[in-house]
Design an enzyme around this catalytic site. Structure first.
Site, PDB file in Angstrom:
ATOM      1  N   ARG A 163       0.862  -1.178   0.000  1.00 51.55           N
ATOM      2  CA  ARG A 163       0.000   0.000   0.000  1.00 51.55           C
ATOM      3  C   ARG A 163       0.898   1.227   0.000  1.00 51.55           C
ATOM      4  O   ARG A 163       2.016   1.197   0.532  1.00 51.55           O
ATOM      5  CB  ARG A 163      -0.895   0.024   1.240  1.00 51.55           C
ATOM      6  CG  ARG A 163      -1.822  -1.183   1.385  1.00 51.55           C
ATOM      7  CD  ARG A 163      -2.588  -1.099   2.703  1.00 51.55           C
ATOM      8  NE  ARG A 163      -3.510  -2.212   2.875  1.00 51.55           N
ATOM      9  CZ  ARG A 163      -3.198  -3.364   3.474  1.00 51.55           C
ATOM     10  NH1 ARG A 163      -1.962  -3.543   3.958  1.00 51.55           N
ATOM     11  NH2 ARG A 163      -4.095  -4.325   3.611  1.00 51.55           N
ATOM     12  N   LYS A 192      -2.412  -2.531   7.955  1.00 49.57           N
ATOM     13  CA  LYS A 192      -3.510  -2.013   8.755  1.00 49.57           C
ATOM     14  C   LYS A 192      -3.453  -2.611  10.153  1.00 49.57           C
ATOM     15  O   LYS A 192      -3.197  -3.798  10.326  1.00 49.57           O
ATOM     16  CB  LYS A 192      -4.847  -2.331   8.091  1.00 49.57           C
ATOM     17  CG  LYS A 192      -5.042  -1.600   6.764  1.00 49.57           C
ATOM     18  CD  LYS A 192      -6.397  -1.905   6.155  1.00 49.57           C
ATOM     19  CE  LYS A 192      -6.601  -1.114   4.869  1.00 49.57           C
ATOM     20  NZ  LYS A 192      -7.927  -1.393   4.251  1.00 49.57           N
ATOM     21  N   HIS A 264      -2.404   2.647  -5.988  1.00 49.83           N
ATOM     22  CA  HIS A 264      -3.121   1.405  -5.710  1.00 49.83           C
ATOM     23  C   HIS A 264      -3.256   0.551  -6.971  1.00 49.83           C
ATOM     24  O   HIS A 264      -3.439  -0.673  -6.886  1.00 49.83           O
ATOM     25  CB  HIS A 264      -4.505   1.711  -5.120  1.00 49.83           C
ATOM     26  CG  HIS A 264      -4.873   0.800  -4.001  1.00 49.83           C
ATOM     27  ND1 HIS A 264      -4.169   0.755  -2.804  1.00 49.83           N
ATOM     28  CD2 HIS A 264      -5.855  -0.135  -3.881  1.00 49.83           C
ATOM     29  CE1 HIS A 264      -4.720  -0.152  -2.004  1.00 49.83           C
ATOM     30  NE2 HIS A 264      -5.729  -0.710  -2.639  1.00 49.83           N
ATOM     31  N   ARG A 267      -0.609  -1.940  -6.929  1.00 47.34           N
ATOM     32  CA  ARG A 267      -0.923  -3.021  -5.976  1.00 47.34           C
ATOM     33  C   ARG A 267      -1.901  -4.021  -6.611  1.00 47.34           C
ATOM     34  O   ARG A 267      -1.725  -5.229  -6.512  1.00 47.34           O
ATOM     35  CB  ARG A 267      -1.500  -2.413  -4.705  1.00 47.34           C
ATOM     36  CG  ARG A 267      -1.934  -3.429  -3.635  1.00 47.34           C
ATOM     37  CD  ARG A 267      -2.282  -2.664  -2.348  1.00 47.34           C
ATOM     38  NE  ARG A 267      -3.054  -3.453  -1.415  1.00 47.34           N
ATOM     39  CZ  ARG A 267      -2.551  -4.279  -0.503  1.00 47.34           C
ATOM     40  NH1 ARG A 267      -1.232  -4.452  -0.443  1.00 47.34           N
ATOM     41  NH2 ARG A 267      -3.317  -4.935   0.342  1.00 47.34           N
ATOM     42  N   HIS A 290      -3.812  -9.130   3.504  1.00 49.50           N
ATOM     43  CA  HIS A 290      -5.253  -9.185   3.710  1.00 49.50           C
ATOM     44  C   HIS A 290      -5.574 -10.069   4.905  1.00 49.50           C
ATOM     45  O   HIS A 290      -5.023 -11.174   5.033  1.00 49.50           O
ATOM     46  CB  HIS A 290      -5.961  -9.755   2.472  1.00 49.50           C
ATOM     47  CG  HIS A 290      -6.025  -8.790   1.339  1.00 49.50           C
ATOM     48  ND1 HIS A 290      -6.225  -9.192   0.028  1.00 49.50           N
ATOM     49  CD2 HIS A 290      -5.924  -7.443   1.299  1.00 49.50           C
ATOM     50  CE1 HIS A 290      -6.235  -8.127  -0.767  1.00 49.50           C
ATOM     51  NE2 HIS A 290      -6.058  -7.060  -0.020  1.00 49.50           N
ATOM     52  N   TYR A 299      -9.555 -10.821  -6.948  1.00 48.14           N
ATOM     53  CA  TYR A 299      -8.597 -10.794  -8.052  1.00 48.14           C
ATOM     54  C   TYR A 299      -8.752 -12.000  -8.963  1.00 48.14           C
ATOM     55  O   TYR A 299      -8.372 -11.961 -10.129  1.00 48.14           O
ATOM     56  CB  TYR A 299      -7.165 -10.738  -7.508  1.00 48.14           C
ATOM     57  CG  TYR A 299      -6.859  -9.442  -6.792  1.00 48.14           C
ATOM     58  CD1 TYR A 299      -6.579  -8.283  -7.502  1.00 48.14           C
ATOM     59  CD2 TYR A 299      -6.870  -9.385  -5.409  1.00 48.14           C
ATOM     60  CE1 TYR A 299      -6.315  -7.096  -6.847  1.00 48.14           C
ATOM     61  CE2 TYR A 299      -6.606  -8.205  -4.745  1.00 48.14           C
ATOM     62  CZ  TYR A 299      -6.329  -7.059  -5.467  1.00 48.14           C
ATOM     63  OH  TYR A 299      -6.073  -5.897  -4.812  1.00 48.14           O
TER      64      TYR A 299
END
Length: 320
Positions: A163, A192, A264, A267, A290, A299
């Site tokens: 990110r 995150k 992004h 990414r 994730h 994806y």
């Protein structure tokens, strides 16, 4: 008319919401931006309850929760209507709040247990082709301190799938080029919730970062105050997200890429190209950081489209 919170004592609901937010911040260690989103969503919920005459968590029923969900969509609570994804995020926050209250004994039951967020349609990530990525990377950077930085940053983003916040937040000590080793360089990324993961850095990315560290960063660092940041701006400080976006936009323009491209996008392209190359979705999940594989599985829809196109073009009885 309910008086503003600043001019009255907090209700039991508002105090219980504050306790939950403290729990999220301290015990779960959520990132500041995530915590701010929870606070915004739950403040709207507590305001809705106050306007409905509910002051104690025990008074909340399923009807209150479903009415709030409706208000998120139509703005009947006086706030702006939300899109499906934003409304879903808010409902998830409310469900977590009620689950916490029930577990802590604040309420005897969970009024939101069977209230589900609106389901957004799956939005396919916007990936670009390998050729387009290559053109952007080759168009980036010049033989100057900032040029070497630009090339290193873009190569890094595509090589790791990081990110943009993770990339600009990197320090020099978070990357190990390890020229004597047999495998690729390794980068420590903080995602995150400050979750740490190790990601390989391919040879192209490693060479670009190495060139920047040797010939570019020392010149930029001399203008600053000894910041440990890996990617520096022209003044010697840590580069910003907006600056990184500008660097990519400039490279895309030089490469004559007319599609909308953002950090992004690299990414998304990283994940899509790995899956097209045969990588397991669980491995891609780990690389992207994730929490759930369902986030990564979107994806596979992109690669399925590619498979259909190849099949239609190659199989003798696919069309006709």
């Amino acid at each position: 008319m309910v008086p503003p919170a600043a001019t009255r004592a907090k209700t039991a609901v508002e105090r219980a919401v504050t306790d939950y937010l403290q729990h999220l911040g301290v015990e779960r260690g959520l990132a500041a931006n995530t915590l701010a989103a929870y606070k915004r969503d739950l403040t709207r919920y507590s305001s809705f309850l106050a306007a409905s005459g509910v002051e104690d968590p025990q008074e909340i029923t399923r009807h209150h929760v479903t009415s709030f969900v409706q208000a998120l969509s139509d703005g009947s609570d006086g706030a702006s209507p939300l899109g499906v994804r934003s409304a879903a995020r808010t409902v998830v926050a409310v469900r977590g709040l009620h689950r916490f209250w029930a577990l802590e004994g604040t309420t005897t039951s969970d009024a939101a247990s069977d209230v589900h967020p609106p389901m957004p349609g799956k939005r396919l990530p916007k990936a670009i082709s390998v050729d387009e990525v290559t053109r952007i990377l080759e168009a980036s950077g010049e033989d100057s301190a900032t040029g070497l930085r630009d090339r290193a940053l873009l190569e890094f983003l595509y090589s790791t799938g990081a990110r943009i916040s993770e990339a600009v937040g990197l320090d020099v000590d978070d990357i190990s080029l390890d020229k004597g080793g047999d495998g690729p360089a390794i980068v420590r990324l903080f995602g995150k919730g400050s979750k740490e993961r190790l990601v390989p850095l391919g040879s192209y990315g490693a060479r670009a970062v190495d060139a920047y560290l040797i010939r570019g960063r020392p010149l930029l660092a001399g203008k600053g105050k000894g910041t440990p940041a890996l990617f520096l701006n022209a003044r010697g400080g840590r580069i910003s997200r907006q600056s990184a976006w500008t660097i990519l936009k400039s490279a895309a323009e030089k490469a004559n890429i007319t599609k909308e491209v953002s950090p992004h996008t690299l990414r998304h392209s990283f994940a899509t190209h790995l899956l097209e190359g045969g990588a397991d979705v669980r491995v891609v999940q780990e690389l992207l950081g994730h929490a759930s594989v369902t986030t990564t599985e979107v994806y596979t829809l992109v690669t399925a489209d590619t498979l259909r196109e190849v099949y239609a073009a190659a199989h003798p009885r696919a069309l006709g």
